[in-house]
Design an enzyme around this catalytic site. Structure first.
Site, PDB file in Angstrom:
ATOM      1  N   CYS A  32       0.856  -1.193   0.000  1.00 22.97           N
ATOM      2  CA  CYS A  32       0.000   0.000   0.000  1.00 22.97           C
ATOM      3  C   CYS A  32       0.888   1.238   0.000  1.00 22.97           C
ATOM      4  O   CYS A  32       0.625   2.233  -0.664  1.00 22.97           O
ATOM      5  CB  CYS A  32      -0.887   0.025   1.242  1.00 22.97           C
ATOM      6  SG  CYS A  32      -1.819  -1.471   1.562  1.00 22.97           S
ATOM      7  N   HIS A  78       1.070   4.981  -1.863  1.00 21.65           N
ATOM      8  CA  HIS A  78       0.406   6.042  -1.109  1.00 21.65           C
ATOM      9  C   HIS A  78       1.282   6.700  -0.050  1.00 21.65           C
ATOM     10  O   HIS A  78       0.857   7.652   0.593  1.00 21.65           O
ATOM     11  CB  HIS A  78      -0.895   5.508  -0.502  1.00 21.65           C
ATOM     12  CG  HIS A  78      -1.853   5.012  -1.555  1.00 21.65           C
ATOM     13  ND1 HIS A  78      -2.555   5.864  -2.383  1.00 21.65           N
ATOM     14  CD2 HIS A  78      -2.181   3.753  -1.955  1.00 21.65           C
ATOM     15  CE1 HIS A  78      -3.299   5.149  -3.219  1.00 21.65           C
ATOM     16  NE2 HIS A  78      -3.088   3.863  -2.987  1.00 21.65           N
ATOM     17  N   ARG A 137     -12.529  -0.033  -1.770  1.00 22.67           N
ATOM     18  CA  ARG A 137     -11.245   0.606  -2.044  1.00 22.67           C
ATOM     19  C   ARG A 137     -10.094  -0.359  -1.772  1.00 22.67           C
ATOM     20  O   ARG A 137      -9.150  -0.450  -2.553  1.00 22.67           O
ATOM     21  CB  ARG A 137     -11.122   1.871  -1.188  1.00 22.67           C
ATOM     22  CG  ARG A 137     -10.006   2.771  -1.620  1.00 22.67           C
ATOM     23  CD  ARG A 137     -10.312   3.372  -2.987  1.00 22.67           C
ATOM     24  NE  ARG A 137      -9.172   4.093  -3.539  1.00 22.67           N
ATOM     25  CZ  ARG A 137      -8.155   3.529  -4.174  1.00 22.67           C
ATOM     26  NH1 ARG A 137      -8.126   2.217  -4.342  1.00 22.67           N
ATOM     27  NH2 ARG A 137      -7.172   4.240  -4.640  1.00 22.67           N
ATOM     28  N   CYS A 139      -7.603  -1.849  -4.592  1.00 24.12           N
ATOM     29  CA  CYS A 139      -6.170  -1.579  -4.447  1.00 24.12           C
ATOM     30  C   CYS A 139      -5.382  -2.877  -4.615  1.00 24.12           C
ATOM     31  O   CYS A 139      -4.379  -2.922  -5.322  1.00 24.12           O
ATOM     32  CB  CYS A 139      -5.857  -0.992  -3.071  1.00 24.12           C
ATOM     33  SG  CYS A 139      -5.639   0.775  -3.096  1.00 24.12           S
TER      34      CYS A 139
END
Lengths: 287, 163, 103
Positions: A201, A205, A244, A248
């Site tokens: 992740c 991000h 989400r 992802c």
């Protein structure tokens, strides 16, 4: 930095993992310290993007790019989540077959409480998200649960988020080793590389917010959940936090978990906690 | 009701759509001889919306030539965040405006939207359009019987016709 | 069923600004569903705004107008409390109408 060591760990080949495991004390000896983690997490973004107002991080990629910000402002004049919001408001007020309502399941009748989710349930020993609490409320009242990813669940959470807009995220970690473990587990999930593309992740991000990955501008992880649920133009519709996370994972060609799997609940707990103090902005609109 | 669409045009649209997937750019549609657009004309300009090519669509809708004008201000993003939802607006300082239309040059059908502006309505419109790819967007303002345009290229990285 | 039409109309005394958002799929007829079947075109063709017995704005739309279409315009000659009637018709014969009070 722990984040960095986790990233490095993820990128090491399998043969080296064994070596890394021989000296786990480097990490294990670190006390789990959510307060310090949240501070470090926020400072990382505040320093990387000194021109972005702190409360703007909850607006995702729009906080990073002026041309996109204008398109967003135009959208917000009559936002695409308007229909979901209205539907959610109506659903929230409509009694179940037994005469009770969602309001009966939540503190303060469910109004203005979004910023307290997810929370750690010390009885259950697990993280409870708003989506989970909504379906449990339905089941406790003899109603079938909703899909976690869109439609009714997105409408309900849109309405509940709307009643909390502007309130600072306020996630608590109770004095319970299981709560700390859930936070740490969520953090580990966030920084662990997985899937064919070997992305975590954080690869997108944390390392690259504001930059394009193919056609899209990446959102900062800080405050990313404050805007949930979102209307994504790419989806031509609404999606929840669950949706989400699932997308992802699949976009980075990893195998998505089931919505509301323990890891997703924990990563939501971690990401929400480190956004403490930033305002709820949901429901949001995204590219 | 003002819509005059019967079952036949609907079926033709479906067929056109199916062909469009396989053969973008194949333009063998009947060339409607729609007359110049009159402000009082209430009819939906069906033929103009079916044409592929921008020049053909302008001809079908207006039957007149267009000149670029700096009095037409077209506002559109440099890079569309998503081709499915591109905010586009136009304002003008021209007088006696009777209609404003939007064309997306390389969409499967160039004419996107056409607005009739009666007396007393300001000559300004904002809307959201789909764009299949990077291409020019043109706004045409009909004022005092003449056509004036403004054009801007909008980059599209995520196309708006794939759902 | 709630109306498919959301409208905001506000007058500043002279000019009334109108924004409308309509719930409609605006299918182009070019997209296939998950089974590979083409989703037939389904789109609003005409959207009309009437105030005090007169058309104040008429939109003719093709399939390139975004899903859940949005439009904004302004007109003169109305005052607070006047009714604004909004109606649309689509290519499959569907339609909806609503009336809003100008605020």
């Amino acid at each position: 930095m722990k984040a960095r060591s986790a990233l490095l760990l993820g990128s090491l080949s399998a043969t080296l993992v064994a070596f890394a495991l021989t000296s786990p004390r480097v990490i294990a000896a670190d006390k789990v310290d959510p307060v310090a983690d949240a501070k470090a997490f926020q400072n990382f973004y505040f320093q990387k993007f000194p021109d972005v107002k702190h409360e703007d991080f909850v607006n995702g990629p729009y906080s990073m790019n002026e041309d996109m910000k204008r398109q967003w402002q135009e959208k917000e004049e009559f936002p695409p989540y308007e229909f979901a919001l209205d539907a959610g408001k109506e659903m929230f007020a409509t009694p179940f077959k037994n005469g009770k309502t969602y309001a009966d399941c939540f503190p303060n009748g469910g109004i203005g409480i979004r910023q307290n989710y997810p929370y750690f349930d010390t009885k259950e020993g697990k993280v409870v998200t708003l989506e989970l609490a909504l379906n449990r409320c339905r089941e406790a009242n003899g109603e079938a649960p909703y899909s976690y990813v869109k439609d009714e669940m997105a409408s309900l959470t849109a309405y509940m988020a709307f009643t909390s807009r502007g309130k600072p995220m306020d996630i608590k970690i109770p004095d319970d080793p299981r709560a700390l473990a859930a936070f740490e587990n969520g953090k580990r999930y966030f920084y662990t590389r997985r899937g064919q593309m070997n992305f975590s992740c954080a690869s997108c991000h944390v390392q690259s917010p504001g930059e394009r990955i193919r056609a899209e501008i990446l959102a900062p992880a800080l405050g990313i959940l404050n805007a949930m649920p979102i209307y994504r133009s790419e989806w031509s519709g609404m999606g929840t936090t669950s949706r989400r996370f699932v997308t992802c994972n699949s976009q980075t060609r990893a195998v998505p978990l089931e919505p509301q799997a323990d890891e997703y609940r924990d990563v939501e707990y971690f990401l929400s906690y480190v956004a403490n103090g930033l305002p709820i902005s949901g429901p949001g609109a995204r590219p | 009701m003002t819509t005059t669409t019967g079952p036949h045009p609907t079926r033709r649209l479906i067929l056109q759509g199916a062909a469009g997937v396989a053969l973008l750019g194949l333009g063998n549609l009947p060339f409607g001889a729609a007359p110049a657009r009159a402000a009082a004309n209430d009819k939906y300009p069906e033929e103009a919306f079916k044409l592929k090519n921008e020049a053909d669509a302008i001809k079908a809708l207006y039957g007149k030539t267009v000149e670029p004008s700096d009095k037409v201000k077209l506002d559109a993003p440099e890079i569309a965040e998503n081709g499915g939802v591109v905010p586009i607006s136009v304002t003008t300082t021209l007088d006696k405006v009777t209609s404003i239309s939007f064309f997306v040059a390389e969409n499967p059908n160039a004419l996107a939207a056409s607005y009739r502006i009666p007396d007393g309505t300001l000559p300004a419109v904002a809307n959201r359009l789909k764009m299949a790819k990077t291409t020019n967007v043109t706004a045409i303002v009909e004022a005092d019987g003449k056509l004036y345009s403004a054009t801007k290229e909008v980059k599209v990285t995520v196309g708006g016709c794939g759902g | 069923m709630a109306s498919s039409i959301r409208v905001r109309s506000t007058s500043n005394g002279d000019i009334t600004e109108v924004q409308a958002l309509i719930q409609h799929p605006m299918d182009t007829g070019l997209v296939k569903d998950s089974k590979g079947e083409v989703i037939p075109a389904h789109f609003i063709q005409q959207l009309k705004f009437e105030c005090n017995g007169k058309d104040v704005f008429v939109a003719d739309w093709g399939t390139a107008v975004s899903k859940d279409p949005y439009v904004k315009f302004s007109f003169k000659g109305a005052k607070k409390g006047d009714d604004l009637k909004i109606s649309w018709t689509d290519n499959k014969g569907g339609s909806d109408t609503t009336t809003a009070k100008i605020a």
